[in-house]
Design an enzyme around this catalytic site. Structure first.
Site, PDB file in Angstrom:
ATOM      1  N   PHE B  44      63.074  40.026 -22.344  1.00 32.31           N
ATOM      2  CA  PHE B  44      64.190  39.267 -21.801  1.00 32.31           C
ATOM      3  C   PHE B  44      65.318  38.952 -22.789  1.00 32.31           C
ATOM      4  O   PHE B  44      66.473  38.852 -22.376  1.00 32.31           O
ATOM      5  CB  PHE B  44      63.691  37.943 -21.176  1.00 32.31           C
ATOM      6  CG  PHE B  44      63.361  36.864 -22.184  1.00 32.31           C
ATOM      7  CD1 PHE B  44      62.092  36.755 -22.722  1.00 32.31           C
ATOM      8  CD2 PHE B  44      64.338  35.978 -22.613  1.00 32.31           C
ATOM      9  CE1 PHE B  44      61.797  35.800 -23.658  1.00 32.31           C
ATOM     10  CE2 PHE B  44      64.042  34.992 -23.556  1.00 32.31           C
ATOM     11  CZ  PHE B  44      62.771  34.915 -24.088  1.00 32.31           C
ATOM     12  N   LEU B  47      68.440  40.807 -22.560  1.00 32.46           N
ATOM     13  CA  LEU B  47      69.054  40.867 -21.234  1.00 32.46           C
ATOM     14  C   LEU B  47      69.481  39.500 -20.706  1.00 32.46           C
ATOM     15  O   LEU B  47      70.387  39.411 -19.876  1.00 32.46           O
ATOM     16  CB  LEU B  47      68.056  41.485 -20.238  1.00 32.46           C
ATOM     17  CG  LEU B  47      67.513  42.871 -20.612  1.00 32.46           C
ATOM     18  CD1 LEU B  47      66.384  43.266 -19.663  1.00 32.46           C
ATOM     19  CD2 LEU B  47      68.619  43.913 -20.574  1.00 32.46           C
ATOM     20  N   HIS B  48      68.899  38.433 -21.157  1.00 31.95           N
ATOM     21  CA  HIS B  48      69.078  37.118 -20.562  1.00 31.95           C
ATOM     22  C   HIS B  48      69.211  36.043 -21.618  1.00 31.95           C
ATOM     23  O   HIS B  48      68.240  35.374 -21.932  1.00 31.95           O
ATOM     24  CB  HIS B  48      67.865  36.814 -19.659  1.00 31.95           C
ATOM     25  CG  HIS B  48      68.016  35.590 -18.792  1.00 31.95           C
ATOM     26  ND1 HIS B  48      67.785  34.295 -19.221  1.00 31.95           N
ATOM     27  CD2 HIS B  48      68.367  35.473 -17.480  1.00 31.95           C
ATOM     28  CE1 HIS B  48      67.983  33.448 -18.236  1.00 31.95           C
ATOM     29  NE2 HIS B  48      68.331  34.137 -17.169  1.00 31.95           N
ATOM     30  N   PHE B  49      70.373  35.920 -22.292  1.00 33.76           N
ATOM     31  CA  PHE B  49      71.551  36.725 -22.051  1.00 33.76           C
ATOM     32  C   PHE B  49      71.910  37.389 -23.376  1.00 33.76           C
ATOM     33  O   PHE B  49      71.574  36.857 -24.422  1.00 33.76           O
ATOM     34  CB  PHE B  49      72.708  35.837 -21.572  1.00 33.76           C
ATOM     35  CG  PHE B  49      72.377  35.079 -20.320  1.00 33.76           C
ATOM     36  CD1 PHE B  49      71.915  33.773 -20.385  1.00 33.76           C
ATOM     37  CD2 PHE B  49      72.508  35.667 -19.077  1.00 33.76           C
ATOM     38  CE1 PHE B  49      71.599  33.051 -19.245  1.00 33.76           C
ATOM     39  CE2 PHE B  49      72.217  34.954 -17.932  1.00 33.76           C
ATOM     40  CZ  PHE B  49      71.758  33.662 -18.006  1.00 33.76           C
ATOM     41  N   VAL B  54      67.916  33.103 -23.618  1.00 31.97           N
ATOM     42  CA  VAL B  54      67.345  31.959 -22.909  1.00 31.97           C
ATOM     43  C   VAL B  54      66.151  32.442 -22.096  1.00 31.97           C
ATOM     44  O   VAL B  54      66.266  33.420 -21.357  1.00 31.97           O
ATOM     45  CB  VAL B  54      68.380  31.308 -21.960  1.00 31.97           C
ATOM     46  CG1 VAL B  54      67.714  30.225 -21.112  1.00 31.97           C
ATOM     47  CG2 VAL B  54      69.540  30.724 -22.750  1.00 31.97           C
TER      48      VAL B  54
END
Lengths: 85, 151
Positions: B44, B47-49, B54
């Protein structure tokens, strides 16, 4: 707020309808499409609101708003722990 | 206490979709405390973010759901050979995310059964990093048999 109004508020939120749209005699499962898990959520919410314990066997009786109100009143009028009202 | 390997034996989910690293406390039928450490090497962060990692709130929800699944599985006879049931998330009530969680932090998941009947449970959960509550709320679960339509 009366007990009936409080319970209607709780049930309407779980059912997912406006209070004004909640027929007090509509069957949760047959008419409103609720499942047994939503029924248990209603029971737990009532217990939490009024600090009472309701025997899960009474779920079979708690099939409409009016019947939920009746079971709750019975429990509140007893010792607060409702087993076989 | 349960190790990661023991957890993997209890859960239907498989790595990399196992979001609980360790069980710290377990009271059968009542409550459980588990740990999930968030690593920058997970998928993640990129990708996030991008540039501001986060831990997704939905992964916190999944961590709680898996923690509860461990509690229910360890507390019942569902471990019997040939059992085809698994615990599915049925609802989320009054849930709040209070703080973000970043790689390098560990979340402590505390779940307590509020009400349970055969095949269903309502749980109160609190998630902390250190002494800070980062998420809390109520969730409901139902047992589902494999092969059924989930109702």
């Amino acid at each position: 707020m009366s007990l009936e109004c409080e319970i209607k508020n709780i049930v309407a939120e779980i059912v997912g309808v406006e209070e004004t749209q909640l027929d007090p005699d509509a069957n949760f499962m047959d008419d409103l499409g609720l499942d047994s898990l939503r029924a248990l959520e209603i029971l737990a919410a009532i217990e939490n609101k009024y600090s009472i314990t309701i025997n899960p066997e009474l779920l079979q009786r708690m099939t409409t708003l009016n019947k939920v109100i009746d079971v709750t009143k019975d429990c509140l009028n007893s010792t607060g722990e409702c087993q076989t009202c | 206490m349960l190790t990661y390997d023991e957890i993997c034996k209890l859960l239907k989910q498989k790595s990399p979709f196992v979001f609980v690293d360790k069980v710290l406390e377990l009271e059968q039928g009542k409550r459980i405390v588990a740990l999930k450490c968030i690593s920058g090497s997970e998928l993640f962060p990129a990708l996030h973010f991008p540039g501001s990692s986060v831990y997704p709130g939905i992964f916190i929800i999944e961590s709680i759901a898996q923690t509860v699944s461990i509690l229910c599985t360890a507390s019942s006879d569902l471990k019997a050979e040939g059992d085809v049931q698994f615990l599915a998330l049925g609802g989320i009530q009054n849930f709040q995310f209070l703080h973000v969680v970043k790689p390098g932090e560990c979340i402590r998941i505390e779940a307590e059964i509020i009400k349970a009947v055969p095949g269903m449970a309502i749980v109160k959960a609190t998630v902390k990093t250190g002494n800070t509550v980062i998420a809390k709320g109520q969730m409901s679960f139902g047992a589902v048999k494999e092969g059924k339509d989930g109702q």
